[in-house]
Design an enzyme around this catalytic site. Structure first.
Site, PDB file in Angstrom:
ATOM      1  N   ASP A  36       0.868  -1.180   0.000  1.00 34.00           N
ATOM      2  CA  ASP A  36       0.000   0.000   0.000  1.00 34.00           C
ATOM      3  C   ASP A  36       0.909   1.236   0.000  1.00 34.00           C
ATOM      4  O   ASP A  36       1.663   1.453   0.956  1.00 34.00           O
ATOM      5  CB  ASP A  36      -0.870  -0.057   1.265  1.00 34.00           C
ATOM      6  CG  ASP A  36      -1.820   1.135   1.382  1.00 34.00           C
ATOM      7  OD1 ASP A  36      -1.532   2.211   0.802  1.00 34.00           O
ATOM      8  OD2 ASP A  36      -2.848   0.987   2.070  1.00 34.00           O
ATOM      9  N   VAL A  37       0.838   2.038  -1.068  1.00 34.02           N
ATOM     10  CA  VAL A  37       1.788   3.157  -1.197  1.00 34.02           C
ATOM     11  C   VAL A  37       1.586   4.250  -0.140  1.00 34.02           C
ATOM     12  O   VAL A  37       2.464   5.084   0.059  1.00 34.02           O
ATOM     13  CB  VAL A  37       1.749   3.812  -2.606  1.00 34.02           C
ATOM     14  CG1 VAL A  37       2.155   2.829  -3.680  1.00 34.02           C
ATOM     15  CG2 VAL A  37       0.379   4.426  -2.899  1.00 34.02           C
ATOM     16  N   ASN A  51       2.042   5.764 -10.090  1.00 32.22           N
ATOM     17  CA  ASN A  51       0.753   5.733 -10.796  1.00 32.22           C
ATOM     18  C   ASN A  51      -0.436   5.521  -9.865  1.00 32.22           C
ATOM     19  O   ASN A  51      -1.529   5.994 -10.166  1.00 32.22           O
ATOM     20  CB  ASN A  51       0.796   4.606 -11.841  1.00 32.22           C
ATOM     21  CG  ASN A  51      -0.585   4.253 -12.351  1.00 32.22           C
ATOM     22  OD1 ASN A  51      -1.141   4.950 -13.192  1.00 32.22           O
ATOM     23  ND2 ASN A  51      -1.172   3.180 -11.810  1.00 32.22           N
ATOM     24  N   TYR A  90      -9.360  15.203  -4.807  1.00 32.57           N
ATOM     25  CA  TYR A  90      -8.598  14.685  -5.954  1.00 32.57           C
ATOM     26  C   TYR A  90      -7.823  15.814  -6.643  1.00 32.57           C
ATOM     27  O   TYR A  90      -6.619  15.684  -6.919  1.00 32.57           O
ATOM     28  CB  TYR A  90      -9.564  14.022  -6.946  1.00 32.57           C
ATOM     29  CG  TYR A  90      -8.886  13.337  -8.109  1.00 32.57           C
ATOM     30  CD1 TYR A  90      -8.361  12.051  -7.985  1.00 32.57           C
ATOM     31  CD2 TYR A  90      -8.781  13.961  -9.358  1.00 32.57           C
ATOM     32  CE1 TYR A  90      -7.743  11.417  -9.057  1.00 32.57           C
ATOM     33  CE2 TYR A  90      -8.164  13.334 -10.431  1.00 32.57           C
ATOM     34  CZ  TYR A  90      -7.652  12.060 -10.274  1.00 32.57           C
ATOM     35  OH  TYR A  90      -7.039  11.437 -11.339  1.00 32.57           O
ATOM     36  N   LYS A 122      -3.688  16.247  -7.032  1.00 33.07           N
ATOM     37  CA  LYS A 122      -2.967  16.301  -8.307  1.00 33.07           C
ATOM     38  C   LYS A 122      -2.246  17.645  -8.466  1.00 33.07           C
ATOM     39  O   LYS A 122      -1.152  17.700  -9.035  1.00 33.07           O
ATOM     40  CB  LYS A 122      -3.920  16.031  -9.471  1.00 33.07           C
ATOM     41  CG  LYS A 122      -4.522  14.617  -9.451  1.00 33.07           C
ATOM     42  CD  LYS A 122      -3.464  13.533  -9.570  1.00 33.07           C
ATOM     43  CE  LYS A 122      -4.071  12.142  -9.705  1.00 33.07           C
ATOM     44  NZ  LYS A 122      -3.053  11.084  -9.841  1.00 33.07           N
TER      45      LYS A 122
END
Ligand code: NAD
Length: 268
Positions: free
Chosen positions: A66-67, A93, A166, A170
């Site tokens: 899990d990043v 990613n 989100y 980003k």
């Protein structure tokens, strides 16, 4: 042109058991890199992708992690180090959405998105940078000591109501990438982002899986087609190669023109 420009290099793609990550892992394998297919769910999907990449005659392994969790990221990179001795190419990613109007957005929805999309990018980039700095330049395998590529989004620059977590994540990836590029340049580590527009993957299924939804989506894409994971994979493979050795600190938009403000195509 060299058809295996990444031969001899070791890559890790996070969230590579579906969608864009799968497309990137396949493209890097086709370009000759050995690939770690990181996954957090669906081990059978990851195993199938590994088998298919090996079909190119290159090595591939699936590693769960899990990043957003420091210890899991450290364990994943330690395993890669043990198996292959280091990393040449990291592709950040892994990402997800937890959409809600801001007045209804829970702290958990906010933290989950920031945790994977931004903290995950930090944790994996830190681990990769340590390994790349330790090994130094990789001539003749590559002119750089390493390449870090973030999968950002058009929402790095296009605001997105109903998705503030989100879009903030980003936007954060954009400045993280540039600051990291500035910091790691003396070590000859190249850092860039690829910002996809609308790509046909599970993350946005409701935007393309009915004719009505697709028609609405296509109004936002001047080039008139939805993107595919391989559209992103090819650009990432190029950015990771020495053909892109002088590209550093850039976000490359791969979006069929979505960032051209198509609403203004006829005078606004
Ligand atoms: P996807 O849902 O198929 O892929 C996301 C992957 O990330 C999945 O495999 C998922 O298991 C993995 N993941 C989620 N949480 C994780 C974690 N904690 N640790 C490790 N892996 C984790 O969707 P996708 O469209 O392929 O998304 C890939 C990336 O592309 C994301 O960063 C997304 O924000 C970005 N993106 C997608 C689009 C698009 O139109 N599809 C557009 C712009 C940006």
């Amino acid at each position: 042109m060299d058809d295996q420009p990444l031969k001899g290099q070791k890559a890790l793609v996070t969230g590579a058991s579906s969608g864009i990550g799968e497309g990137v892992a396949r493209a890097l394998g086709a370009a000759g890199a050995a690939v770690v297919v990181n996954y957090v769910a669906k081990p059978e999907a990851a195993a199938k992708i590994v088998e298919e990449i090996r079909g190119n005659g290159v090595d591939a392994v699936a590693i769960r992690g899990d990043v957003s969790k420091e210890l899991e990221v450290e364990a994943m990179f330690a395993e890669m180090e043990r198996t292959w001795g280091g990393i040449d190419i990291l592709v950040n990613n892994a990402g997800l959405q937890r959409d809600a109007p801001v007045t209804e957005m829970t702290l958990e929805q906010w933290n989950t998105v920031l945790g994977v999309n931004l903290t995950g990018v930090f944790l994996c980039s830190r681990a990769a940078a340590r390994s790349m700095i330790r090994r130094g330049t990789r001539h003749p395998i590559s002119r750089a000591a390493g390449k870090i590529i973030c999968i950002s989004s058009v929402h790095e620059v296009i605001p997105w109501a109903g998705h503030v977590n989100y879009a903030a994540s980003k936007g954060g990836v954009g400045m993280f990438m540039k600051s990291l590029a500035q910091e790691l340049a003396p070590h000859r580590i190249r850092v860039n982002s690829v910002a996809p527009g609308a790509i046909m993957t599970p993350i946005n299924r409701e935007a393309w899986d009915t004719p009505g939804a697709l028609e609405k989506l296509l109004k936002l894409i001047p080039y008139g087609r939805i993107g595919l994971p391989e559209d992103i994979g090819k650009v990432v493979a190029f950015l990771a190669s020495d053909a892109a050795d002088y590209i550093h600190g850039q976000t490359i938009y791969v979006d069929g023109g979505m960032t051209l403000y198509p609403e203004f195509a006829h005078g606004g």
